[in-house]
Write an enzyme that holds these catalytic residues in place. Sequence first.
Site, PDB file in Angstrom:
ATOM      1  N   ARG A  80      29.522  33.533  51.557  1.00 10.30           N
ATOM      2  CA  ARG A  80      30.777  33.579  52.306  1.00 10.30           C
ATOM      3  C   ARG A  80      30.968  32.255  53.045  1.00 10.30           C
ATOM      4  NH1 ARG A  80      32.189  36.477  57.911  1.00 10.30           N
ATOM      5  NH2 ARG A  80      34.376  35.879  57.973  1.00 10.30           N
ATOM      6  N   HIS A 125      38.815  31.050  60.150  1.00 13.50           N
ATOM      7  CA  HIS A 125      37.641  31.442  60.934  1.00 13.50           C
ATOM      8  C   HIS A 125      37.695  30.670  62.252  1.00 13.50           C
ATOM      9  CE1 HIS A 125      33.337  33.090  60.591  1.00 13.50           C
ATOM     10  NE2 HIS A 125      33.432  32.585  61.812  1.00 13.50           N
ATOM     11  N   GLU A 170      37.382  38.032  62.690  1.00  9.10           N
ATOM     12  CA  GLU A 170      37.220  38.525  64.058  1.00  9.10           C
ATOM     13  C   GLU A 170      38.436  38.263  64.953  1.00  9.10           C
ATOM     14  OE1 GLU A 170      32.344  38.271  64.268  1.00  9.10           O
ATOM     15  OE2 GLU A 170      33.509  37.050  65.664  1.00  9.10           O
ATOM     16  N   ASN A 312      31.567  42.687  60.796  1.00 12.06           N
ATOM     17  CA  ASN A 312      30.596  41.801  61.456  1.00 12.06           C
ATOM     18  C   ASN A 312      29.955  42.588  62.595  1.00 12.06           C
ATOM     19  OD1 ASN A 312      31.709  39.895  59.777  1.00 12.06           O
ATOM     20  ND2 ASN A 312      32.595  38.641  61.390  1.00 12.06           N
ATOM     21  N   TYR A 314      26.651  42.678  65.397  1.00 12.87           N
ATOM     22  CA  TYR A 314      25.535  41.957  66.009  1.00 12.87           C
ATOM     23  C   TYR A 314      24.712  42.797  66.983  1.00 12.87           C
ATOM     24  CZ  TYR A 314      27.033  37.567  63.958  1.00 12.87           C
ATOM     25  OH  TYR A 314      27.352  36.581  63.056  1.00 12.87           O
ATOM     26  N   GLU A 379      28.792  39.718  58.402  1.00 12.29           N
ATOM     27  CA  GLU A 379      27.937  38.930  59.303  1.00 12.29           C
ATOM     28  C   GLU A 379      26.972  39.860  60.014  1.00 12.29           C
ATOM     29  OE1 GLU A 379      29.794  36.363  62.222  1.00 12.29           O
ATOM     30  OE2 GLU A 379      31.343  35.731  60.793  1.00 12.29           O
TER      31      GLU A 379
END
Length: 478
Positions: A80, A125, A170, A312, A314, A379
């Site tokens: 990506r 991005h 995002e 994504n 985290y 991600e």
Amino acid sequence: MSALDVSAFPSDFAWGASTSAYQIEGGWNMDGKGPSTWDTFCHAKGKVFEDQTGDVACNSYQLWEEDLKCILQLGLTHYRLSISWARILPDGTTNHVNLKGVEYYNKVIDNLIASDVTPMVTLCHFDLPQALEDCGGWQSTDIADIFENYARFCFKTFGDRVKLWITVNEPYVYAKLGHEDGIFAPGIKEPGISAYLVGHNMLRAHAKSWHSYNSDFRHLQGGQVSIALNSDWAEPLDPGCPKDVAATERYLAFSLGWFACPVFGTGDYPESMKSRIEARSLELGYNQGPRLPRFSKDEPSPLGTADFFALNYYTSRKVKNLNGARELSFTGDEGAEGVTDPSWPISGIYWLAVVPDGLRKLLKYIKDTYTSLPIYITENGFSQSGPVQKEDDDRCTFYQDTLQEVGKAISQEGVNVKGYFAWSLLDNFEWAEGFRLRFGLFHVDFSTPELKRTFYRSGREYAAVISKHHSQTKSKLV
């Protein structure tokens, strides 16, 4: 990590790693590239750790072949990357095309295809062309049509080879950190107002681009288009406290739901979000129209404008109710505060608690709440700060535990997870944190002009997992 049981992963599972243009490319003003909002933000000084910039970063613009070697060493099936909008359209519009920029991405895409690696390409991005920011940026109504023209240009130019597209990365982060908190480019602080407008225009831009692809390109190119949404997993701080339970629902609505509900749910914002913002406007005497914009019936609906779910993830949070904010703000509207559980290890920076099972729970939540479409984890990663450990045992454990949870989501929860992209291929420029956080599967030596890439142990182990999965898949076919 090679001890991981890979049998839960389907034979066509996408094993990937992710990067983004501003974070790795450098070459910020080379060969006709225009400035982006992140160029401007970093050059303003005082915005980024030690005033570091992405002017050079990993110099992937000139060292792409070194990146390709890293990709091949890992054995990735997918990679990506993002296109720097200002590198191919310096003023953000198709009035002026920078052929050198187009040439660069053609080379990258062609090299990937020739190496049997599938590109997943993100159109924006975080790095909006500065020329567009000067005209209002993502707060401008016109931006959706300008973005659609940019997307159409990319579909036409690269879509014969690119079959997986992400429009916007995002939107929550760009809207809130860039326009509410002011700690990301473009550095605007307009609490409780601008973030909602920016998020709305990003959704409009995404929807228009998806509809364009669907009507004019899909039958020729056969690709898929989505939007990458980030979210924590969230649970009540006190599960026995109704206020914390309600706050947790709001926390998820104001982060994931803000964008997932229009695209995968109802075609509109979550009810709890709409009612809270309206009530708070009344309470605080704000009477300049709705702060959360409304979707126009005259434009394509965002509902159904994704061919897969790009997530994504985290970290996770325990959530408690928050009362009494007396000024307009996103946090006051949300009425929730996310905190870390003291038992969770912290990775590199205070906010990044390591909670692998939060990913499994979030995947199930997405399946149960929004969609049974395929999910790509676009991600997920673990950062180091301070002295670099190339034998990064903690990160190895993190990836092993996380992939185990993804395997459980597939085999036990029935979630249709199609791929996993580690963040990141390389140590890179981590936005406001500069180079002090390192997420790479490859270490980059930023102290020398060669910017040498060297395997971390976690990269070697990730490569071993991919290799093991390929071997198992082949043995099943024999």
